[in-house]
Design an enzyme around this catalytic site. Structure first.
Site, PDB file in Angstrom:
ATOM      1  N   ALA A  98      -4.880   0.085  -4.004  1.00  0.00           N
ATOM      2  CA  ALA A  98      -4.391  -1.154  -4.749  1.00  0.00           C
ATOM      3  C   ALA A  98      -5.832  -2.071  -5.163  1.00  0.00           C
ATOM      4  CB  ALA A  98      -4.357  -1.972  -4.216  1.00  0.00           C
ATOM      5  N   LYS A 125      -4.654  -5.069  -9.423  1.00  0.00           N
ATOM      6  CA  LYS A 125      -6.293  -5.779  -9.366  1.00  0.00           C
ATOM      7  C   LYS A 125      -6.209  -4.907 -10.307  1.00  0.00           C
ATOM      8  CE  LYS A 125      -4.092  -8.202  -6.181  1.00  0.00           C
ATOM      9  NZ  LYS A 125      -2.847  -7.363  -5.623  1.00  0.00           N
TER      10      LYS A 125
HETATM   11  C1  LIG Z   1      -3.281  -3.551   0.111  1.00  0.00           C
HETATM   12  C2  LIG Z   1      -2.230  -4.082  -1.329  1.00  0.00           C
HETATM   13  N1  LIG Z   1      -1.514  -3.027  -1.349  1.00  0.00           N
HETATM   14  C3  LIG Z   1       0.028  -3.572  -2.392  1.00  0.00           C
HETATM   15  C4  LIG Z   1      -0.520  -4.578  -2.740  1.00  0.00           C
HETATM   16  C5  LIG Z   1       1.200  -4.650  -3.985  1.00  0.00           C
HETATM   17  O1  LIG Z   1       0.679  -4.816  -5.101  1.00  0.00           O
HETATM   18  P1  LIG Z   1       1.498  -5.288  -6.539  1.00  0.00           P
HETATM   19  O2  LIG Z   1       1.170  -6.700  -6.856  1.00  0.00           O
HETATM   20  O3  LIG Z   1       0.680  -4.306  -7.374  1.00  0.00           O
HETATM   21  O4  LIG Z   1       3.164  -5.287  -5.774  1.00  0.00           O
HETATM   22  C6  LIG Z   1      -1.210  -6.134  -2.801  1.00  0.00           C
HETATM   23  C7  LIG Z   1      -1.236  -6.589  -3.004  1.00  0.00           C
HETATM   24  O5  LIG Z   1      -1.842  -7.860  -3.177  1.00  0.00           O
HETATM   25  C8  LIG Z   1      -2.062  -5.064  -1.479  1.00  0.00           C
HETATM   26  O6  LIG Z   1      -3.025  -6.397  -1.349  1.00  0.00           O
END
Ligand SMILES: Cc1ncc(COP(=O)(O)O)c(C=O)c1O
Length: 393
Positions: free
Chosen positions: A209, A242
């Site tokens: 991520a 991100k």
């Molecule tokens: C470790 C981790 N995985 C997945 C995600 C999910 O991100 P998304 O906003 O693309 O669903 C996040 C979001 O904060 C995260 O910190």
């Protein structure tokens, strides 16, 4: 029916947004929700994204359905970026998803598809991991991962727990920039984890991520490649939220890597059918933007340059904060070595509340801070306030 529904507790992290907004103090600092912010406190649209959007606006001539697997060119280009050119060419299938959360949800449903299965998640982890996995029918077990007091990864404890896991259990790994600790794994640590995961016959689910925020776009895929090389079956959940600052566009993908193209294709088919019954098809716009950037050498280069400047800003703030805190609390020196947006301070929920109400410093009860929420000129003042609490440990 509705009368009997339980009242849901508010999502504590999202609630921080409103609490911070409504605080009139000029000196308040928002270290809460996990979005990158620049020196002016803004979550800006990246240059390459704006340019890609301009090109799409000019060229796009249809909003026809795309299908449950989403944009196939996007998944192919993203696989090359996240897995590396070598890996993406071998027995990998991908399905576009609504963000990284959508990717984790489809991954979890694939893991639960043939019946009950356990997934091992480190403590602490992103809170929604457990939520998504539990809601998808997986049995969640935890293993120690990080000690906020000493700021160290509990590798031996983690390996011991995984050595007790049953074959075909799944294990969640963070590709880079661990959320919430920022603690980085050394190459030897990745090798040790890969060897236990492979020997026990576990199925890794790697959550990517934050590519680009830790050691850079290339460095952040090295650990993931070590795992893929050791394991005949693996899943990789990707969030573009991100790395491309596309948060609300809900852009991501789930990849399956296996030792045969037939197996990966079968898994891809199941993932597409799971997408179909969940939300039918993923939203198109974010994936089109990412595809446009990754398909164009100049746009991609500009994206890498801007992402690198974001990474360097985080490193600069990390160093300043570590040096302010570590004189009185030596373990805080680790903040400078940690990666990505987050660090986890050894604060009690009570101390977090005192900082919030007394000083206007906003972070979740866990003590996780978003380094990107800080400006360099705030570090000394924040450091002083934090030390009043950290020094008690
Ligand atoms: C470790 C981790 N995985 C997945 C995600 C999910 O991100 P998304 O906003 O693309 O669903 C996040 C979001 O904060 C995260 O910190």
């Amino acid at each position: 029916m509705l009368n009997d529904l339980p009242v849901q507790a508010e999502d504590a992290l999202l609630a921080l947004i409103g609490l911070y907004r409504d605080d009139p103090r000029k000196t308040k600092i928002d270290l809460g929700v996990g979005m990158y912010r620049d020196d002016l406190g803004k979550t800006v649209i990246m240059r390459a994204v704006k340019e890609a959007e301009r090109r799409l606006w000019e060229a796009q001539d249809s909003k026809a359905y795309v299908g449950p697997e989403g944009d196939l060119v996007f998944t192919e280009l993203l696989a090359r970026e996240v897995l590396g050119a070598g890996w993406s060419a071998t027995n990998v299938t991908g399905v576009q998803t609504p963000g990284g959360s959508g990717a984790l949800r489809l991954a979890a449903e694939l893991l639960a598809y043939q019946g009950p299965r356990t997934i091992w998640v480190g403590t602490p982890s992103w809170p929604n991991h457990k939520g998504i996995f539990g809601a998808s029918g997986l049995n969640v077990k935890t293993h120690p991962y990080f000690d906020p007091r000493t700021q160290t990864v509990l590798l031996e404890e983690m390996l011991a727990a995984l050595n007790g896991a049953s074959p075909c259990d799944a294990v969640l790994l963070h590709a880079s920039c661990h959320n919430p600790s920022g603690a980085a794994l050394a190459d030897d640590d990745w090798n040790a984890i890969a060897s236990v995961v492979a020997q026990r016959g576990l199925i890794p689910l790697i959550d990517s991520a934050y590519q680009g925020f830790g050691r850079g776009v290339d460095g952040d895929r090295e650990g993931l490649q070590t795992i893929l090389a050791a394991c005949p079956e693996a899943l990789v959940a990707v969030s573009c939220s991100k790395s491309f600052a596309l948060y609300r566009e809900r852009t991501g993908a789930i990849f399956v890597s296996s030792d045969s193209s037939d197996k990966s294709a079968k898994a891809g088919g199941v993932l597409a059918s799971l997408a179909r019954v969940n939300y039918s098809m993923p939203p198109a716009h974010g994936a089109e933007v990412v595809r446009t950037i990754l398909a164009d050498e100049e746009l991609r280069a500009d994206w890498v340059t801007e992402l690198e400047s974001m990474r360097l800003r985080l490193i600069q703030i990390r160093r300043a904060l570590a040096s302010t805190l570590s004189g009185r609390v030596p373990s805080m020196a680790a903040i400078a070595q940690q990666e990505g947006m987050f660090s986890l301070l050894p604060l009690s929920a009570e101390q977090v509340m005192t900082l919030r109400h007394g000083d206007g410093i906003y972070m979740p009860e866990s003590g996780r801070i978003n380094i990107a929420g800080l400006r360099l000129d705030q570090v000394d003042e924040l450091g002083g306030k934090l030390l009043r609490h950290l020094a008690q440990h």
